[in-house]
Design an enzyme around this catalytic site. Structure first.
Site, PDB file in Angstrom:
ATOM      1  CB  THR A   1     -58.354   3.904  26.701  1.00 31.59           C
ATOM      2  OG1 THR A   1     -57.494   4.939  27.186  1.00 31.59           O
ATOM      3  CG2 THR A   1     -59.029   3.216  27.866  1.00 31.59           C
TER       4      THR A   1
ATOM      5  CG  ASN B   1     -47.570   7.502  29.830  1.00 35.71           C
ATOM      6  OD1 ASN B   1     -47.246   6.393  30.250  1.00 35.71           O
ATOM      7  ND2 ASN B   1     -48.522   8.209  30.396  1.00 35.71           N
TER       8      ASN B   1
ATOM      9  CB  SER C   1     -53.614   6.805  21.121  1.00 38.34           C
ATOM     10  OG  SER C   1     -54.387   7.968  21.224  1.00 38.34           O
TER      11      SER C   1
ATOM     12  CG  HIS D   1     -55.550  11.841  21.397  1.00 39.74           C
ATOM     13  ND1 HIS D   1     -55.261  12.610  22.502  1.00 39.74           N
ATOM     14  CD2 HIS D   1     -55.732  10.597  21.856  1.00 39.74           C
ATOM     15  CE1 HIS D   1     -55.295  11.845  23.581  1.00 39.74           C
ATOM     16  NE2 HIS D   1     -55.582  10.625  23.217  1.00 39.74           N
TER      17      HIS D   1
ATOM     18  CB  CYS E   1     -52.739  11.051  31.414  1.00 40.04           C
ATOM     19  SG  CYS E   1     -53.518  10.632  29.876  1.00 40.04           S
TER      20      CYS E   1
HETATM   21  N1  PLP Z   1     -51.067   4.441  26.825  1.00 38.54           N
HETATM   22  C1  PLP Z   1     -50.232   5.451  27.065  1.00 38.54           C
HETATM   23  C2  PLP Z   1     -48.788   5.181  27.278  1.00 38.54           C
HETATM   24  C3  PLP Z   1     -50.739   6.765  27.135  1.00 38.54           C
HETATM   25  O1  PLP Z   1     -49.901   7.781  27.379  1.00 38.54           O
HETATM   26  C4  PLP Z   1     -52.114   6.989  26.933  1.00 38.54           C
HETATM   27  C5  PLP Z   1     -52.681   8.347  27.063  1.00 38.54           C
HETATM   28  O2  PLP Z   1     -52.096   9.216  27.672  1.00 38.54           O
HETATM   29  C6  PLP Z   1     -52.944   5.885  26.642  1.00 38.54           C
HETATM   30  C7  PLP Z   1     -52.379   4.626  26.604  1.00 38.54           C
HETATM   31  C8  PLP Z   1     -54.404   6.058  26.376  1.00 38.54           C
HETATM   32  O3  PLP Z   1     -54.632   6.550  25.085  1.00 38.54           O
HETATM   33  P1  PLP Z   1     -55.996   7.325  24.719  1.00 38.54           P
HETATM   34  O4  PLP Z   1     -55.896   8.690  25.301  1.00 38.54           O
HETATM   35  O5  PLP Z   1     -56.037   7.321  23.216  1.00 38.54           O
HETATM   36  O6  PLP Z   1     -57.111   6.524  25.287  1.00 38.54           O
END
Ligand code: PLP
Length: 387
Positions: free
Chosen positions: A74, A153, A203, A205, A329
């Protein structure tokens, strides 16, 4: 509370790889100095941090100076979008993205819109794929940034990134292209020079790394105004004390997951095939969402008419299966997925959405468990609704 017996929500987060955890430990207990502090331990920490940056750059095929360590996917996305928008506003204030991006992109774009930027949200077809003629029509002299995710995602569909980069560069050579590679990392090759993008977000995690670490790769020369200010760390692009343990964990996870993406993809593909075939064969009217072939192998999202997605998740949870639905999410209450809506999935169908996302620790036994319980849960839920 223990972890679920069958975990199928890896696009939300994934368990940490034991060797990642091991790589992080010394930075909590022994080597905790501030990188760059002038005493010996600080200078040593700085060298270790720069070595980690070199390792990350090697995995991505870029240069160390192009790697910005952040706190999450993010934050990387925020830095890419806001950073470019703020740094290039003298050239133009038009951004292009798609209707199916993660909220990290969509909410940032919408905030920029409120602050005076113009944003075009490209539509997608029924498979969730952006149409290039819509991109061509949207590009103009004021376009400074185009942000399109590599893989979605929620439904797994791939975007035609090669063609998108070519289209942007042919029409507006000064515009930069950002890709959110969070859902693609570990399953698709991520080699920044061959991708041709200018910015790429990852990311930790989602690929066996720790929470609290992300990376923005920013091609040399791309103008970025920092969104966190306060010091000159990360070459003035991101202020704040570096989270060294998290960075060390992320780099280890990148080294494990990215080079082995074809093996990871092949293994996930075998399980996903069994899952998809099993569900489509045993549940009447089940619909697999997303592109039939141009997709990441670890995401399988289905719609079942006559079923409430939230209740379905609860039923699966009772049987030890963790899954997701909608835009789950971030939300405790399920909203209809903006991705399914953009794909034109009718709301009666989108309401019964189930997203199963695989990870390296899943086995055929996990898939067997899902196939053993899901058809009867759906049948019962449909019968209840009809009664
Ligand atoms: N972009 C996508 C496609 C995601 O699936 C996610 C999290 O689910 C993010 C960005 C955000 O990542 P983070 O959880 O490391 O902030």
């Amino acid at each position: 509370m223990q972890s679920p017996r069958v975990y199928l929500d890896h696009t939300a987060t994934a368990p940490i790889d034991p060797s990642v955890w091991e790589a992080m430990l010394p930075y909590f207990t022994e080597r905790w100095s501030s990188p760059g502090a002038l005493y010996r331990a600080g200078r040593a920490m700085k060298r270790e941090l720069e070595d980690a940056r070199r390792r990350a750059a090697t995995v991505l095929g870029g240069e160390p100076a192009e790697v910005v360590f952040t706190s999450s996917g993010t934050e990387s996305i925020n830095l890419a979008l806001r950073g470019v928008a703020l740094a290039t506003q003298h050239r133009g204030r038009h951004l292009i993205t798609t209707q199916v991006e993660h909220r990290a992109v969509l909410d940032t774009a919408s905030q920029l819109e409120k602050q005076g930027w113009r944003v075009t949200y490209l539509p997608v077809d029924g498979a969730g794929v952006v149409q290039l003629d819509a991109l061509t029509a949207a590009l103009d002299d004021e376009t400074v940034l185009v942000s399109v995710m590599m893989a979605n995602n929620e439904v797994g569909s791939l975007q035609p990134l090669d063609a998108i980069v070519r289209t942007v560069k042919a029409a507006q050579p000064m515009a930069v292209v950002h890709t959110d590679a969070v859902a693609a990392a570990g399953y698709l090759p991520i080699e920044v020079t061959s991708l041709g993008v200018d910015l790429l977000s990852i990311s930790a995690h989602k690929i066996g790394g720790p929470k609290g670490a992300g990376l923005l790769w920013a091609r040399r020369g791309v103008l970025l105004q920092p969104i966190l200010t306060g010091d000159d760390r990360e070459r003035g692009r991101r202020a704040g004390q570096e989270d060294v343990p998290a960075i060390m964990g992320m780099v280890k996870a990148l080294e494990l997951a990215l080079p082995s993406c074809s093996e990871r993809s092949a293994a996930a593909g075998v399980l996903a095939r069994k899952l998809i075939d099993g569900i489509l064969a045993s549940i009447p009217g089940a619909v697999l969402t997303g592109h039939p072939t141009q997709r990441v192998p670890h995401v399988a999202s289905f719609c079942f008419e006559g079923v409430d997605g939230e209740a379905l998740l609860q039923q699966l949870d009772l049987r030890g299966i963790a899954a997701a639905a909608g835009s789950a999410c971030t939300s405790a209450t399920l909203e209809p997925s903006h991705v399914l809506r953009a794909m034109g999935v009718p709301s009666a169908l989108a309401e019964g959405n189930l997203r199963l996302s695989l990870g390296v620790e899943n086995t055929e036994g996990d898939i067997d468990q899902v196939l053993a319980v899901l058809p009867s849960i759906i049948e019962r839920m449909r019968a209840l609704r009809a009664s």
